[in-house]
Motif scaffolding. Sequence first.
Motif, mmCIF file in Angstrom:
data_model
loop_
_atom_site.group_PDB
_atom_site.id
_atom_site.type_symbol
_atom_site.label_atom_id
_atom_site.label_comp_id
_atom_site.label_asym_id
_atom_site.label_seq_id
_atom_site.Cartn_x
_atom_site.Cartn_y
_atom_site.Cartn_z
ATOM 1 N N GLY A 174 -90.651 74.631 67.192
ATOM 2 C CA GLY A 174 -90.168 73.414 67.859
ATOM 3 C C GLY A 174 -90.150 72.192 66.972
ATOM 4 O O GLY A 174 -90.132 71.070 67.463
ATOM 5 N N THR A 222 -83.244 70.263 68.185
ATOM 6 C CA THR A 222 -84.009 70.740 69.358
ATOM 7 C C THR A 222 -83.141 71.512 70.350
ATOM 8 O O THR A 222 -83.459 71.603 71.536
ATOM 9 C CB THR A 222 -84.635 69.537 70.090
ATOM 10 N N MET A 259 -84.661 74.731 72.665
ATOM 11 C CA MET A 259 -85.603 74.340 73.732
ATOM 12 C C MET A 259 -84.892 73.528 74.821
ATOM 13 O O MET A 259 -85.171 73.682 76.014
ATOM 14 C CB MET A 259 -86.793 73.558 73.155
ATOM 15 N N GLY A 284 -89.641 68.210 68.520
ATOM 16 C CA GLY A 284 -89.416 68.547 69.930
ATOM 17 C C GLY A 284 -90.406 67.991 70.921
ATOM 18 O O GLY A 284 -90.405 68.417 72.084
ATOM 19 N N GLN A 285 -91.239 67.023 70.500
ATOM 20 C CA GLN A 285 -92.308 66.567 71.395
ATOM 21 C C GLN A 285 -91.836 66.062 72.762
ATOM 22 O O GLN A 285 -92.458 66.383 73.781
ATOM 23 C CB GLN A 285 -93.144 65.477 70.700
ATOM 24 N N ALA A 310 -91.154 69.141 74.673
ATOM 25 C CA ALA A 310 -92.392 69.922 74.793
ATOM 26 C C ALA A 310 -93.258 69.395 75.932
ATOM 27 O O ALA A 310 -93.708 70.158 76.801
ATOM 28 C CB ALA A 310 -93.164 69.884 73.478
ATOM 29 N N ASP A 364 -93.836 71.312 79.585
ATOM 30 C CA ASP A 364 -95.196 71.629 80.047
ATOM 31 C C ASP A 364 -95.408 71.059 81.451
ATOM 32 O O ASP A 364 -95.975 71.721 82.327
ATOM 33 C CB ASP A 364 -96.235 71.049 79.085
ATOM 34 N N SER A 373 -97.818 72.182 74.287
ATOM 35 C CA SER A 373 -97.627 71.000 73.430
ATOM 36 C C SER A 373 -98.934 70.481 72.837
ATOM 37 O O SER A 373 -98.903 69.705 71.881
ATOM 38 C CB SER A 373 -96.956 69.881 74.228
ATOM 39 N N SER A 397 -94.233 70.897 67.595
ATOM 40 C CA SER A 397 -94.276 70.617 69.043
ATOM 41 C C SER A 397 -94.554 71.825 69.926
ATOM 42 O O SER A 397 -95.026 71.685 71.041
ATOM 43 C CB SER A 397 -92.934 70.016 69.487
ATOM 44 N N GLY A 438 -92.412 73.209 71.479
ATOM 45 C CA GLY A 438 -91.593 72.920 72.658
ATOM 46 C C GLY A 438 -90.735 74.084 73.109
ATOM 47 O O GLY A 438 -90.417 74.206 74.293
#
Length: 511
Positions: free
Chosen positions: A145, A201, A204, A333-334, A337, A341, A405, A420, A422
């Motif tokens: 990610g 990204t 994801m 990708g935070q 991510a 979650d 994450s 990440s 993610g």
Amino acid sequence: MGHSEVIVLDGHSLSIEDIVKVARHNAKVELAPEALEAVERASDLVHEWASGNDVIYGINTGFGDLATVPISRKDRRQLQENLLKSHACGVGEPFDEETVRAIMLLRINTLIKGHSGIKIATLQRLTDYLNMGIHPMIPSQGSVGSSGDLCPLSHLAITLLGIGEVFYKGRRQPAQRLFRKLGMSPLNLEAKEGLALNNGTTVMTAIAALALYDGVNTLKMADIAAALSLEALHGVPFAFDERTHALRPYRGQMTVASNIRRLIAGSQIIEKFKSERVQDAYSLRCMPQVHGASRDALDYVWDKVSIEINAVTDNPLIFVDDRVAISGGNFHGQPIALAMDFFGIAMAEIANISERRVARLVDSSLSGLPPFLIQESGLNSGFMIPQYAAASIVSENKVLAHPSSVDSIPTSANQEDHVSMGTYGARKGRTILNNARKVLAIELLSAAQALDFSILLKPGAGTKAAHHMIRKAVPFLKYDDYLYPLIRRVQELMDRSEILHAVEEAIGPLD
């Protein structure tokens, strides 16, 4: 299934609903002419840079920790091919067709913004893939990610070179063989193109968009299942009073309370039993608060995914007017991510409270109904074990809902030292969603059986429509029968949105 609508991609206006049309219903795709001008300008600038000696990451340098290694002019095209060959190392089962279609769509939409240095011919080939139904074989595992989804996107991109495998008309085959069959030639990638294709990204976000669309509809089904259980358990209506929710005005909470009121409107069952107690157990009384919180969570996720699907997430980014390439971190990708979650946790809670309602339905000491919803219990086990199945699924979800994450593992010799996860977050979010839908199917089946014990009284307008639709597919059980196909049939009704459509025909659209 064909779709007559054409989605025009300009990099700015793609919606989650558009993704579903293309990925799931095969809507055609076109590239906006005005956007192609920006793509061409960036591509021309990259060509100019590739002929020069200024050090620009990914054009005349290596990648990741190898960014300090200069690449000679004669090797710069080979650099892009090597990038894709070496990075296409995924493992696991391939992504399904609709996910691959969503991935291709999002990749085109990010590249068409003109900050990536891709050639128009390369973009057009990806568009042809979508419109012709050519789907690269992309293994589902292998992305951390960040830097974006390097590994799975390399499997997408490498097929443009005639390397790797594709699915076409249901058949998996080498890309080279299909090209020969269709009279297509492999592409030669110019400087920066490989990196433009595999960095970002996209994977994801594609998984997230499709799961999110289904999640929103699943929340409406959760309200329908809950209302059926409420009536079957002779619940009281006081917890859904509009005045209560106005004092804690979360949008989701108020929406669910309104949906429940509309679903049970006109119910003789609720009317007859409402004086028996002042309040119910939490799994009935707190449905607006629990379902509503999950709705608010999905609103948050929807906002993040809507931004991401129209974002540029590769590196470096090219700014043609300023004639610069800037290395940054948009591939990280935070944002997705964290959002996915949260999505997984929100959907797990829908399954948790649904299973608790199923447990009440089968427990005669709590429900006042025949033990396990069957006559002659003892000889018959009735709906005893579907509750076990629901319990096993929510237990799985509790493990899956652990956030991915919060994990990170350094890559590329510690140059890429925070990632990440993610993509796994999105994948397991989708798994939790699918599990939650199975639990809801068990609740719908059980609640329909339970409601039949109040057969002389009329249910609410919405619950009656839901019950009638379930009964068209599944009979009332007087004695034990093979339950697996019955649960499957209810799942199929949900998948085709038949219960939701029947309810909305009866009482108008659910919010």
